[in-house]
Design a protein around this motif. Sequence first.
Motif: not given
Length: 129
Positions: A3-12, A21-25
Amino acid sequence: QVQLVESGGGLVQAGGSLRLSCTASGRTISVAAVGWLRQAPGKAREFVAAISRGGELYHADSVKGRFTISRDNAKTTVSLQMNSLKADDTAVYYCAKTPRMAFYASRAYLSDQTSYGTWGQGTQVTVSS
């Protein structure tokens, strides 16, 4: 199953930076190519960047010189450093992985979203002008 989990998005604000970042489980992503694709409201999903199993880097012309894809040495995380962001970069960004493959993959292959078999849930990036 990976499974892939993205993080780090937001408003800028325009001109600012974000790092996704994309982390694999499960199994690592070391035996596959990983790409970032994005979809803006009302538009088709488009290729942003990819890294092959062997480490070749590919970036879309629209982000070249501003975005950089990378992979950590443990090959469990793929990152997308986004600098000089523009309002046009606003989109949901998806991390995706190909099936197990050879070290080399062409730009044409990794630019095609149908080459990817595993997708993350997406992370929203909003750039205010």
